[in-house]
Design a protein around this motif. Sequence first.
Motif, PDB file in Angstrom:
ATOM      1  N   VAL A 106      -4.596  -1.872  -1.644  1.00 51.17           N
ATOM      2  CA  VAL A 106      -5.717  -1.978  -0.710  1.00 51.17           C
ATOM      3  C   VAL A 106      -6.385  -3.346  -0.858  1.00 51.17           C
ATOM      4  O   VAL A 106      -6.126  -4.099  -1.805  1.00 51.17           O
ATOM      5  CB  VAL A 106      -6.732  -0.845  -0.944  1.00 51.17           C
ATOM      6  CG1 VAL A 106      -6.088   0.507  -0.667  1.00 51.17           C
ATOM      7  CG2 VAL A 106      -7.263  -0.887  -2.364  1.00 51.17           C
ATOM      8  N   HIS A 126       0.835  -1.206   0.000  1.00 48.09           N
ATOM      9  CA  HIS A 126       0.000   0.000   0.000  1.00 48.09           C
ATOM     10  C   HIS A 126       0.865   1.250   0.000  1.00 48.09           C
ATOM     11  O   HIS A 126       0.632   2.186  -0.762  1.00 48.09           O
ATOM     12  CB  HIS A 126      -0.919  -0.018   1.218  1.00 48.09           C
ATOM     13  CG  HIS A 126      -1.853   1.159   1.282  1.00 48.09           C
ATOM     14  ND1 HIS A 126      -2.670   1.517   0.221  1.00 48.09           N
ATOM     15  CD2 HIS A 126      -2.094   2.069   2.264  1.00 48.09           C
ATOM     16  CE1 HIS A 126      -3.385   2.580   0.558  1.00 48.09           C
ATOM     17  NE2 HIS A 126      -3.042   2.932   1.781  1.00 48.09           N
ATOM     18  N   ARG A 130     -16.445  -2.394   2.157  1.00 43.45           N
ATOM     19  CA  ARG A 130     -15.416  -3.003   1.311  1.00 43.45           C
ATOM     20  C   ARG A 130     -14.995  -4.360   1.860  1.00 43.45           C
ATOM     21  O   ARG A 130     -14.814  -5.319   1.107  1.00 43.45           O
ATOM     22  CB  ARG A 130     -14.209  -2.078   1.213  1.00 43.45           C
ATOM     23  CG  ARG A 130     -13.138  -2.575   0.257  1.00 43.45           C
ATOM     24  CD  ARG A 130     -11.910  -1.676   0.292  1.00 43.45           C
ATOM     25  NE  ARG A 130     -12.245  -0.285   0.130  1.00 43.45           N
ATOM     26  CZ  ARG A 130     -11.959   0.664   1.017  1.00 43.45           C
ATOM     27  NH1 ARG A 130     -11.326   0.354   2.135  1.00 43.45           N
ATOM     28  NH2 ARG A 130     -12.294   1.912   0.783  1.00 43.45           N
ATOM     29  N   SER A 182      -9.337  -4.293  -1.706  1.00 41.12           N
ATOM     30  CA  SER A 182     -10.151  -4.577  -2.893  1.00 41.12           C
ATOM     31  C   SER A 182      -9.315  -5.249  -3.971  1.00 41.12           C
ATOM     32  O   SER A 182      -9.733  -6.240  -4.588  1.00 41.12           O
ATOM     33  CB  SER A 182     -10.751  -3.270  -3.431  1.00 41.12           C
ATOM     34  OG  SER A 182     -11.764  -2.809  -2.584  1.00 41.12           O
ATOM     35  N   ALA A 183      -8.129  -4.706  -4.215  1.00 38.42           N
ATOM     36  CA  ALA A 183      -7.254  -5.294  -5.225  1.00 38.42           C
ATOM     37  C   ALA A 183      -6.722  -6.648  -4.776  1.00 38.42           C
ATOM     38  O   ALA A 183      -6.624  -7.596  -5.577  1.00 38.42           O
ATOM     39  CB  ALA A 183      -6.100  -4.344  -5.529  1.00 38.42           C
ATOM     40  N   TYR A 202      -3.183   2.296  -5.637  1.00 38.16           N
ATOM     41  CA  TYR A 202      -4.531   1.734  -5.690  1.00 38.16           C
ATOM     42  C   TYR A 202      -4.520   0.206  -5.627  1.00 38.16           C
ATOM     43  O   TYR A 202      -5.547  -0.413  -5.339  1.00 38.16           O
ATOM     44  CB  TYR A 202      -5.226   2.185  -6.972  1.00 38.16           C
ATOM     45  CG  TYR A 202      -5.519   3.662  -7.007  1.00 38.16           C
ATOM     46  CD1 TYR A 202      -6.552   4.201  -6.246  1.00 38.16           C
ATOM     47  CD2 TYR A 202      -4.763   4.518  -7.794  1.00 38.16           C
ATOM     48  CE1 TYR A 202      -6.822   5.562  -6.267  1.00 38.16           C
ATOM     49  CE2 TYR A 202      -5.025   5.886  -7.827  1.00 38.16           C
ATOM     50  CZ  TYR A 202      -6.051   6.400  -7.053  1.00 38.16           C
ATOM     51  OH  TYR A 202      -6.311   7.742  -7.067  1.00 38.16           O
ATOM     52  N   TYR A 247     -13.691   0.311  -4.306  1.00 37.78           N
ATOM     53  CA  TYR A 247     -12.998   1.599  -4.225  1.00 37.78           C
ATOM     54  C   TYR A 247     -13.958   2.764  -3.964  1.00 37.78           C
ATOM     55  O   TYR A 247     -13.521   3.862  -3.630  1.00 37.78           O
ATOM     56  CB  TYR A 247     -12.228   1.866  -5.520  1.00 37.78           C
ATOM     57  CG  TYR A 247     -10.986   1.028  -5.672  1.00 37.78           C
ATOM     58  CD1 TYR A 247      -9.796   1.375  -5.048  1.00 37.78           C
ATOM     59  CD2 TYR A 247     -10.994  -0.128  -6.450  1.00 37.78           C
ATOM     60  CE1 TYR A 247      -8.656   0.608  -5.186  1.00 37.78           C
ATOM     61  CE2 TYR A 247      -9.861  -0.911  -6.600  1.00 37.78           C
ATOM     62  CZ  TYR A 247      -8.690  -0.536  -5.963  1.00 37.78           C
ATOM     63  OH  TYR A 247      -7.560  -1.305  -6.097  1.00 37.78           O
ATOM     64  N   PHE A 248     -15.246   2.528  -4.120  1.00 38.82           N
ATOM     65  CA  PHE A 248     -16.218   3.623  -4.042  1.00 38.82           C
ATOM     66  C   PHE A 248     -17.102   3.518  -2.804  1.00 38.82           C
ATOM     67  O   PHE A 248     -18.099   4.245  -2.701  1.00 38.82           O
ATOM     68  CB  PHE A 248     -17.099   3.634  -5.296  1.00 38.82           C
ATOM     69  CG  PHE A 248     -16.316   3.770  -6.566  1.00 38.82           C
ATOM     70  CD1 PHE A 248     -15.884   5.010  -7.000  1.00 38.82           C
ATOM     71  CD2 PHE A 248     -15.987   2.642  -7.320  1.00 38.82           C
ATOM     72  CE1 PHE A 248     -15.153   5.132  -8.177  1.00 38.82           C
ATOM     73  CE2 PHE A 248     -15.261   2.760  -8.493  1.00 38.82           C
ATOM     74  CZ  PHE A 248     -14.839   4.006  -8.919  1.00 38.82           C
ATOM     75  N   ILE A 294     -13.638  -3.709  -8.068  1.00 41.94           N
ATOM     76  CA  ILE A 294     -13.656  -2.310  -8.518  1.00 41.94           C
ATOM     77  C   ILE A 294     -14.637  -1.479  -7.687  1.00 41.94           C
ATOM     78  O   ILE A 294     -14.335  -0.346  -7.279  1.00 41.94           O
ATOM     79  CB  ILE A 294     -14.027  -2.248 -10.013  1.00 41.94           C
ATOM     80  CG1 ILE A 294     -12.943  -2.948 -10.849  1.00 41.94           C
ATOM     81  CG2 ILE A 294     -14.198  -0.803 -10.478  1.00 41.94           C
ATOM     82  CD1 ILE A 294     -13.287  -3.060 -12.321  1.00 41.94           C
ATOM     83  N   TYR A 295     -15.806  -2.040  -7.409  1.00 42.84           N
ATOM     84  CA  TYR A 295     -16.818  -1.325  -6.634  1.00 42.84           C
ATOM     85  C   TYR A 295     -16.317  -1.011  -5.222  1.00 42.84           C
ATOM     86  O   TYR A 295     -16.739  -0.025  -4.607  1.00 42.84           O
ATOM     87  CB  TYR A 295     -18.096  -2.153  -6.582  1.00 42.84           C
ATOM     88  CG  TYR A 295     -19.295  -1.433  -6.008  1.00 42.84           C
ATOM     89  CD1 TYR A 295     -19.469  -0.065  -6.183  1.00 42.84           C
ATOM     90  CD2 TYR A 295     -20.266  -2.137  -5.297  1.00 42.84           C
ATOM     91  CE1 TYR A 295     -20.584   0.589  -5.657  1.00 42.84           C
ATOM     92  CE2 TYR A 295     -21.382  -1.497  -4.770  1.00 42.84           C
ATOM     93  CZ  TYR A 295     -21.527  -0.137  -4.954  1.00 42.84           C
ATOM     94  OH  TYR A 295     -22.614   0.508  -4.434  1.00 42.84           O
TER      95      TYR A 295
END
Length: 623
Positions: free
Chosen positions: A410, A385, A477, A412-413, A407, A470-471, A467-468
Motif C-alpha cells: 500500500v 499489493h 493516508r 503508506s509503505a 501490508y 495504516y490506521f 505506520i500511522y
Amino acid sequence: MNRRALLGIVGAFLLLTAVLRVWVAVNDRAYRAPVYSTQVQPVPREQGIADQQKAAEAKAKAKKYEAPTYRQFPFVGSRVAIWVVAELHLMFAAFVLAVPMFAFIIEVIGYATGDKRYDRLAFEFTKLLSTSFSFTASFGGFLTFMLIALYPAFTNYLMEVFSPTFLPYVLLFFAEAGCLYSYYYGWGKFHPLVHLALGLAINVVGTLIMFIANAWASFMMTPQGISDSGALVDLYAAFDNFTWMPINIHRFIGNIAFGGSVAAAYAAWKFLHAETDEQRAHYDWMGYVGNFVAISAFLPLPFAGYYLAAEIYAYNQALGIMMMGGAFSWLFIIQAVLIGNLFLAANYYLWLGMGRVEGVQAYQKYVKYLLAAIAVCFAVWATPHSLIATTAEIRAMGGTLHPMLGYLGVMSAKNTAVNVLILTTYVSFLFYRRTGKRPTVSWAKLGNLVQFLIFAASTAIVIFYGIYGYFVEAAVRIAFSVPQVLSVLVAMVLMTVIDIFLMRGAHATGETHWGKIPAVSQYVLIFIAVTFTWLMGLMGYVRSGLRQHWHVYGVLVDSSPDAFTPTLGFAANVVSVCVILFFALIAFVFWLASLHDKRDWGTTQSDEPAHGGHAPKRVSAGS
C-alpha cells in the motif's frame, strides 16, 4: 405478234434467269481472303467487369467530399507509428532542453571562478546540442505530418482549440534555434557576459516552448475551458488545466535528470575510449558532473510525481484509481524496480568515486549500512499489493493479499520506502563530498551532531506517518505524503547549508585522483542513462494510457481500430524499441561530437592548434 415470237422471248428470259442464278450460286462458293475486324468482342465476364468499373467511376464522380476521420499506417498501425515518432521527439526535446541548463550553470561557475576547466566542460556539453536540436526539429515535423495524415479529425480539433498558441510556438522555436547556434558557434567570440546572456535566453525560450506543448498534451487528459459539446469557451482555462502545471514541473525536473544522465553516458563513452591519463581525468570529472546533475534532479522527482498524481485524483477519481490500483498498477511495480535500480546504481557510483580520494577509510565503514538500508527500502518499494498466484496459493493465503507482505503493497509503505531511499542517497553524497577533507571550524563536532539529529528526526517523521497511515482512511493516508515529503526536503536543505559552512576552509587529508576509478563505474553511468530513458517512456505510457478510448478524455472519443488500452507487455515492447532507436541515434550524436577533437585529414599532431580542438580561450573574470 405471233405465238412463236412470244414463246421465243419468254424462253430467252427464262434462260437468262437460269444463267444468272447459276452464276450467283457459283460466285457465293468461290474462295475469298478473310477480312479480320480490328475490334475484338469481349467475352461476357470481361464485359461485366468493364460495366462495373464504368459504374464505379460514375459513382465516384458523383460522390461528395467527406473528410476522413482516420487513415491507417502500414504494418504497425497508426497508433504505434505515432507512438514511436512522438517518443523519439520527446526524448530528444528533453535532452535539448536539459543540456543548456547545466551547461549555462557550469559556464557561470567558470566565469565567476576563472577556472578554465568549467569553461571547457560547458563547451563539451554544448557540442552535443547541435545535432540533437536537428533531430528534435526533424522528429517534431515528422510527428506533425503524421498526425495530420493519420488522425485528421483529432488534429483539427486541437487546432480549433489551441490555434492561437501556434504562432508564438513557431516564433519561439525560431528564437531558440538562433540563440542555440549563436551560443555554440560564438563560443570565445563574444564577450563572456554576452555569451552568458545567450545561454540564459536558450533556457528561457526552451522552457516557454515546453510550457506551450505541455498545454496541448495535458488538455487531452484533463480538458477544461470547453462547453459540453467540446467547443472552446475559455482558452486560458484550456491552457491552464488541472495537470498543466504539475506536468510542467515534473517534466522540467525529469528533463534535467534525463539530460544529465545522457551527458554522463557520453563522458563514460569517451572515458572508455580515452588513450591518455589526461583524457581519462577530464572525462571522469565530466561524468561525475553529469551524474551529479542527474541525481540532484532525480531526488525531488518523486515529489513532483506525487503532485501530478494528486491533481489527476482531484480532476477525476476514476482516473486516479485506475492509475494506482487498476489496469496500470502493475506497471508501477516495474517503475519501482527501475527507480530502485537507479538509487542503487547512483549510490554504487558514489561509493566507487570515493576511491578517487585519499583518506576515504573514515567513511567506507558506513557503506555496508547504507547498502542494507537501500536493499530493504528497494524490497518494500517493489512489493506488489496483490500477488499473481495459482488457485492453490490463493487458498493457502486466504485471498490474493499475502498475510504479511500484503501490508507492504500500500501507499503508506511505498511513500516511506522511497523517502528513506532519498535520504540514504543524500547521505552517500555527503560522505562523498567530505571524502579527503577534515573540517577546521571550531564547532565541527556540534555541526556533525546537528546534521545527525536532523537526519534522524526526518527519518522518524517519515516512518511515523508511514505506520500511522495504516490506521486512517485512504484520503487521510494520501495526505500524509505531504509532511513526509516536506520533512525530507527540509532535512536535505538544512543539512546542505550546515555542510557548506562546516566544510569551508576544510583541511585536505588527501588528493583527488581524477581518472583513477574502475571502468565498471562508467558502465554504471551508461546503465543509469538507459534506465532513465526506459523509465521516462513507461511513465509517459501511463499518462497517455489513462485516457483509454478517448483522444480528449470525455470529449473526443477514439473510434479507430486502435482504440484499446495496450497490454503492459505490448507497451513495454514499444517503449523498448523507442529506447533502442534513441540510443542508436544518440550514439551517432556522440560520434559526431567526437569528430571535433580529431585531427583534420592530412594533418599531423604538430599542425594542431594550441587548444587541441577544445573550447577557445576565454577571458576570465579576473582578466
